[in-house]
Design an enzyme around this catalytic site. Structure first.
Site, PDB file in Angstrom:
ATOM      1  N   ASP A  13     -21.049   6.237  32.846  1.00  9.37           N
ATOM      2  CA  ASP A  13     -22.209   7.135  32.807  1.00  9.37           C
ATOM      3  C   ASP A  13     -21.854   8.557  32.382  1.00  9.37           C
ATOM      4  OD1 ASP A  13     -23.782   5.021  33.724  1.00  9.37           O
ATOM      5  OD2 ASP A  13     -23.342   5.500  35.816  1.00  9.37           O
ATOM      6  N   LYS A  16     -22.046   8.490  27.203  1.00  9.71           N
ATOM      7  CA  LYS A  16     -21.529   7.856  25.969  1.00  9.71           C
ATOM      8  C   LYS A  16     -22.663   7.558  24.983  1.00  9.71           C
ATOM      9  CE  LYS A  16     -19.802   4.574  28.492  1.00  9.71           C
ATOM     10  NZ  LYS A  16     -20.066   5.107  29.850  1.00  9.71           N
ATOM     11  N   GLY A  40     -25.506   0.888  30.950  1.00 10.50           N
ATOM     12  CA  GLY A  40     -26.822   1.507  30.755  1.00 10.50           C
ATOM     13  C   GLY A  40     -26.596   2.791  29.991  1.00 10.50           C
ATOM     14  N   HIS A  41     -26.904   2.774  28.700  1.00 11.63           N
ATOM     15  CA  HIS A  41     -26.652   3.943  27.848  1.00 11.63           C
ATOM     16  C   HIS A  41     -27.996   4.565  27.461  1.00 11.63           C
ATOM     17  CE1 HIS A  41     -22.549   2.064  26.545  1.00 11.63           C
ATOM     18  NE2 HIS A  41     -22.639   2.292  27.836  1.00 11.63           N
ATOM     19  N   GLN A 224     -18.861   1.377  30.321  1.00 11.45           N
ATOM     20  CA  GLN A 224     -18.190   1.737  31.577  1.00 11.45           C
ATOM     21  C   GLN A 224     -17.207   2.899  31.329  1.00 11.45           C
ATOM     22  OE1 GLN A 224     -18.309  -2.037  30.960  1.00 11.45           O
ATOM     23  NE2 GLN A 224     -20.321  -1.643  31.765  1.00 11.45           N
TER      24      GLN A 224
HETATM   25  P1  GDP Z   1     -23.580   6.381  29.539  1.00 14.96           P
HETATM   26  O1  GDP Z   1     -23.653   5.141  30.353  1.00 14.96           O
HETATM   27  O2  GDP Z   1     -22.190   6.932  29.460  1.00 14.96           O
HETATM   28  O3  GDP Z   1     -24.216   6.238  28.182  1.00 14.96           O
HETATM   29  O4  GDP Z   1     -24.426   7.477  30.317  1.00 14.96           O
HETATM   30  P2  GDP Z   1     -25.872   7.254  30.991  1.00 14.96           P
HETATM   31  O5  GDP Z   1     -26.885   7.180  29.919  1.00 14.96           O
HETATM   32  O6  GDP Z   1     -25.822   6.167  31.995  1.00 14.96           O
HETATM   33  O7  GDP Z   1     -26.013   8.593  31.824  1.00 14.96           O
HETATM   34  C1  GDP Z   1     -25.976   9.848  31.236  1.00 14.96           C
HETATM   35  C2  GDP Z   1     -27.316  10.572  31.533  1.00 14.96           C
HETATM   36  O8  GDP Z   1     -27.165  11.957  31.232  1.00 14.96           O
HETATM   37  C3  GDP Z   1     -28.453  10.106  30.657  1.00 14.96           C
HETATM   38  O9  GDP Z   1     -29.649  10.209  31.408  1.00 14.96           O
HETATM   39  C4  GDP Z   1     -28.482  11.091  29.504  1.00 14.96           C
HETATM   40  O10 GDP Z   1     -29.782  11.247  28.921  1.00 14.96           O
HETATM   41  C5  GDP Z   1     -28.073  12.355  30.200  1.00 14.96           C
HETATM   42  N1  GDP Z   1     -27.300  13.313  29.397  1.00 14.96           N
HETATM   43  C6  GDP Z   1     -26.365  13.068  28.419  1.00 14.96           C
HETATM   44  N2  GDP Z   1     -25.810  14.221  28.009  1.00 14.96           N
HETATM   45  C7  GDP Z   1     -26.398  15.212  28.732  1.00 14.96           C
HETATM   46  C8  GDP Z   1     -26.216  16.632  28.787  1.00 14.96           C
HETATM   47  O11 GDP Z   1     -25.397  17.220  28.116  1.00 14.96           O
HETATM   48  N3  GDP Z   1     -26.988  17.300  29.703  1.00 14.96           N
HETATM   49  C9  GDP Z   1     -27.891  16.691  30.502  1.00 14.96           C
HETATM   50  N4  GDP Z   1     -28.579  17.443  31.355  1.00 14.96           N
HETATM   51  N5  GDP Z   1     -28.085  15.354  30.473  1.00 14.96           N
HETATM   52  C10 GDP Z   1     -27.334  14.638  29.608  1.00 14.96           C
HETATM   53  P1  IMO Z   2     -22.006   2.491  31.597  1.00 14.36           P
HETATM   54  O1  IMO Z   2     -21.631   1.786  30.329  1.00 14.36           O
HETATM   55  C1  IMO Z   2     -21.240   3.113  35.842  1.00 14.36           C
HETATM   56  C2  IMO Z   2     -19.720  -0.300  38.093  1.00 14.36           C
HETATM   57  C3  IMO Z   2     -20.601  -0.903  39.164  1.00 14.36           C
HETATM   58  C4  IMO Z   2     -19.545  -1.393  40.123  1.00 14.36           C
HETATM   59  C5  IMO Z   2     -18.434  -1.887  39.209  1.00 14.36           C
HETATM   60  C6  IMO Z   2     -18.437  -3.367  38.943  1.00 14.36           C
HETATM   61  O2  IMO Z   2     -23.457   2.780  31.721  1.00 14.36           O
HETATM   62  O3  IMO Z   2     -21.126   3.665  31.824  1.00 14.36           O
HETATM   63  P2  IMO Z   2     -19.951  -4.958  37.434  1.00 14.36           P
HETATM   64  O4  IMO Z   2     -21.417  -5.235  37.476  1.00 14.36           O
HETATM   65  O5  IMO Z   2     -19.488  -4.419  36.128  1.00 14.36           O
HETATM   66  O6  IMO Z   2     -19.128  -6.114  37.901  1.00 14.36           O
HETATM   67  O7  IMO Z   2     -19.739  -3.797  38.539  1.00 14.36           O
HETATM   68  O8  IMO Z   2     -18.606  -1.183  37.987  1.00 14.36           O
HETATM   69  N1  IMO Z   2     -20.328  -0.219  36.754  1.00 14.36           N
HETATM   70  C7  IMO Z   2     -20.742   0.926  36.189  1.00 14.36           C
HETATM   71  N2  IMO Z   2     -20.791   2.176  36.682  1.00 14.36           N
HETATM   72  N3  IMO Z   2     -21.610   2.886  34.573  1.00 14.36           N
HETATM   73  C8  IMO Z   2     -21.540   1.647  34.050  1.00 14.36           C
HETATM   74  O9  IMO Z   2     -21.742   1.380  32.734  1.00 14.36           O
HETATM   75  C9  IMO Z   2     -21.126   0.576  34.881  1.00 14.36           C
HETATM   76  N4  IMO Z   2     -20.960  -0.745  34.699  1.00 14.36           N
HETATM   77  C10 IMO Z   2     -20.447  -1.230  35.848  1.00 14.36           C
HETATM   78  O10 IMO Z   2     -21.447   0.059  39.742  1.00 14.36           O
HETATM   79  O11 IMO Z   2     -19.034  -0.305  40.864  1.00 14.36           O
HETATM   80 MG    MG Z   3     -24.638   4.407  32.008  1.00 17.40          MG
END
Ligand code: GDP
Ligand code: IMO
Ligand code: MG
Length: 433
Positions: A13, A16, A40-41, A224
């Site tokens: 999270d 990415k 979840g991106h 991840q």
């Molecule tokens: P990922 O799994 O690495 O793609 O990240 P996620 O999408 O799960 O979580 C990142 C969250 O931060 C998302 O809701 C993005 O829209 C948000 N986000 C990304 N870059 C920024 C930033 O620079 N500032 C803020 N405030 N939010 C951001």
């Molecule tokens: P993105 O790509 C954050 C965590 C779960 C749990 C562990 C194992 O959005 O960064 P799993 O279902 O993969 O067997 O769970 O990994 N986890 C993540 N945490 N971002 C993710 O993906 C994750 N995918 C799995 O919360 O701790």
């Molecule tokens: Mg994510």
């Protein structure tokens, strides 16, 4: 440079999805190489918000080709639901989304087993806090060599092999005192899905290697993060794949000597979802403030993310095991309103100060963060568009992260939208040009 891997430098999270979306302006191909719909991106394009789980974030840019590589685990129902959502958002994926014939399938019995293991009320079993998407059981079947692959959907004996697997996994579910799955329901669900997936299944190893040889721009989209890597992460509190840069080679069939650049994505602080040690976790108002401003809720499960200060020991380790050439530091704007900001520079373990991450989870769990404190900038940064626009205290903070992690910051993100992005003077020239 033509081939770049983008990986998460923390516990996932990191943002990415947003960074992939920004960087794919230049790339022609975007390849996922591991994981499944546990990811979840989130990508914000104008006023629209997309949350991609399996499909590479590059799908949102017209004309880019996306691949789900052999290292992925694909839940047919999850994949098709996501595909429908992407289409409903007005995105045309025709001719530019391919699934590796060697990718594993994550099937309903994997989800059931994942849930059964997580629900076990037994003091001797480890609760990981998984996303319950069947990821661990699907990779376990791959390693046991009983897994079904996407390419099996094209074979005449697919239904027969599916039935054998359902029978075997139902026996395991009985062992867990869990309800078994109705074989007919699973078979009809999976066969129906396979009819829609078949046209997308191909030899992506050949496709992508041909593109590499032609010198086309390829971005490998990690899911991840480093600390969730099955080998290098905080085992057993990890996911079941290689999330680190080496996974891009094994997970797509592109050889390691063809991968030219590695980008690490890290938040300006740290978060994690699920169980397991987290040395800089803040169980106080400061942690709640970060979570609130950063809107830290899981994009896949909606669970609140645990929050803490930036952990330079983790980030330094990520630089080492991934070969990170430069950082994209995200969510800097979330720290805009803090009087002081802490950075964990080392750990204290058994009365000693250590600068590297211990391998064993018990030792890692016993680590206490050693902090240094820097002045905050107390100025909104979201409107900043150049390195010079950022407040001096903010630039100093980034400089300190670079020093402590031994890698430069080429990109800084100050908001979730595409244009809320700053390429620093340290970004590769082709991005700045
Ligand atoms: P990922 O799994 O690495 O793609 O990240 P996620 O999408 O799960 O979580 C990142 C969250 O931060 C998302 O809701 C993005 O829209 C948000 N986000 C990304 N870059 C920024 C930033 O620079 N500032 C803020 N405030 N939010 C951001
Ligand atoms: P993105 O790509 C954050 C965590 C779960 C749990 C562990 C194992 O959005 O960064 P799993 O279902 O993969 O067997 O769970 O990994 N986890 C993540 N945490 N971002 C993710 O993906 C994750 N995918 C799995 O919360 O701790
Ligand atoms: Mg994510």
């Amino acid at each position: 440079m033509a081939t770049r891997v983008l990986i998460g430098g923390q516990w996932g999270d990191e943002g990415k999805g947003k960074i992939v979306d920004v960087l794919t302006e230049r790339a022609s191909w975007i390849a996922r190489f591991q994981g499944g719909n546990n990811a979840g991106h989130t990508v914000k394009v104008g006023d629209s918000k997309y949350v991609l789980h399996l499909i590479p974030s590059g799908i949102l840019r017209e004309g880019k080709t996306c691949i789900l590589g052999n290292g992925c685990v694909i839940d047919p129902a999850g994949f098709l639901k996501e595909l429908d959502e992407v289409h409903a958002g007005g995105v045309n994926t025709s001719g530019r989304l391919w699934i590796s014939d060697r990718a594993q399938l994550a099937l309903p019995y994997h989800r059931a087993l994942d849930g059964a293991r997580e629900n076990r009320d037994c003091k001797d079993s480890v609760k990981i806090g998984t996303t319950r998407r069947g990821i661990g059981p699907a990779y376990a079947d791959k390693m046991t060599r009983i897994g079904l692959r996407a390419g099996d959907m094209l074979e005449a004996d697919f239904e027969e092999r599916l039935r054998v697997n359902i029978r075997e996994h139902n026996e395991t579910l009985v062992g867990h005192h869990c309800p078994t799955l109705d074989p007919e329901a699973v078979v009809s669900e999976v066969l129906a899905a396979s009819e829609r997936m078949k046209p997308l299944i191909t030899d992506t190893t050949l496709l992508i290697n041909t593109a590499v040889l032609k010198g086309e721009e390829i971005l490998f989209e990690g899911a991840q993060g480093t600390m969730l890597d099955i080998d290098h992460g905080s085992y057993p509190y990890v996911t079941s794949s290689n999330t680190t840069s080496g996974g891009a080679a094994t997970g797509t069939g592109v050889p390691p000597n063809r991968i030219e650049d590695v980008i690490g994505v890290a938040k300006a602080y740290t978060t994690r979802v699920g169980e397991g040690p987290f040395p800089t976790e803040l169980d106080d108002d400061t942690g709640l403030k970060i979570a609130k401003i950063g809107d830290e809720f899981g994009a896949t499960t909606g669970r609140p993310r645990r929050c803490g200060w930036f952990d330079a020991v983790v980030a330094r380790y990520a630089v080492m095991v991934n070969g990170i050439n430069w950082w994209a530091i995200t969510k800097l704007d979330v720290l805009d309103d803090f009087d002081t900001i802490k950075i964990c520079t080392a750990y204290e373990l058994d009365g000693e100060v250590i600068e590297f991450l211990p391998g064993h989870i018990n030792r890692f769990a016993a680590c206490k963060p050693v902090y240094e404190e820097m002045p905050g900038w107390k100025t909104p940064t979201t409107a900043c568009r150049t390195w010079e626009d950022l407040p001096e205290a903010c630039r100093n903070y980034i400089h300190r992260l670079e020093e402590l992690t031994c890698a430069p910051a080429g990109l800084v993100s100050v908001g979730p939208k595409r244009d809320e992005t700053i390429l620093t003077p340290k970004a590769p020239a082709e991005f700045r040009g």
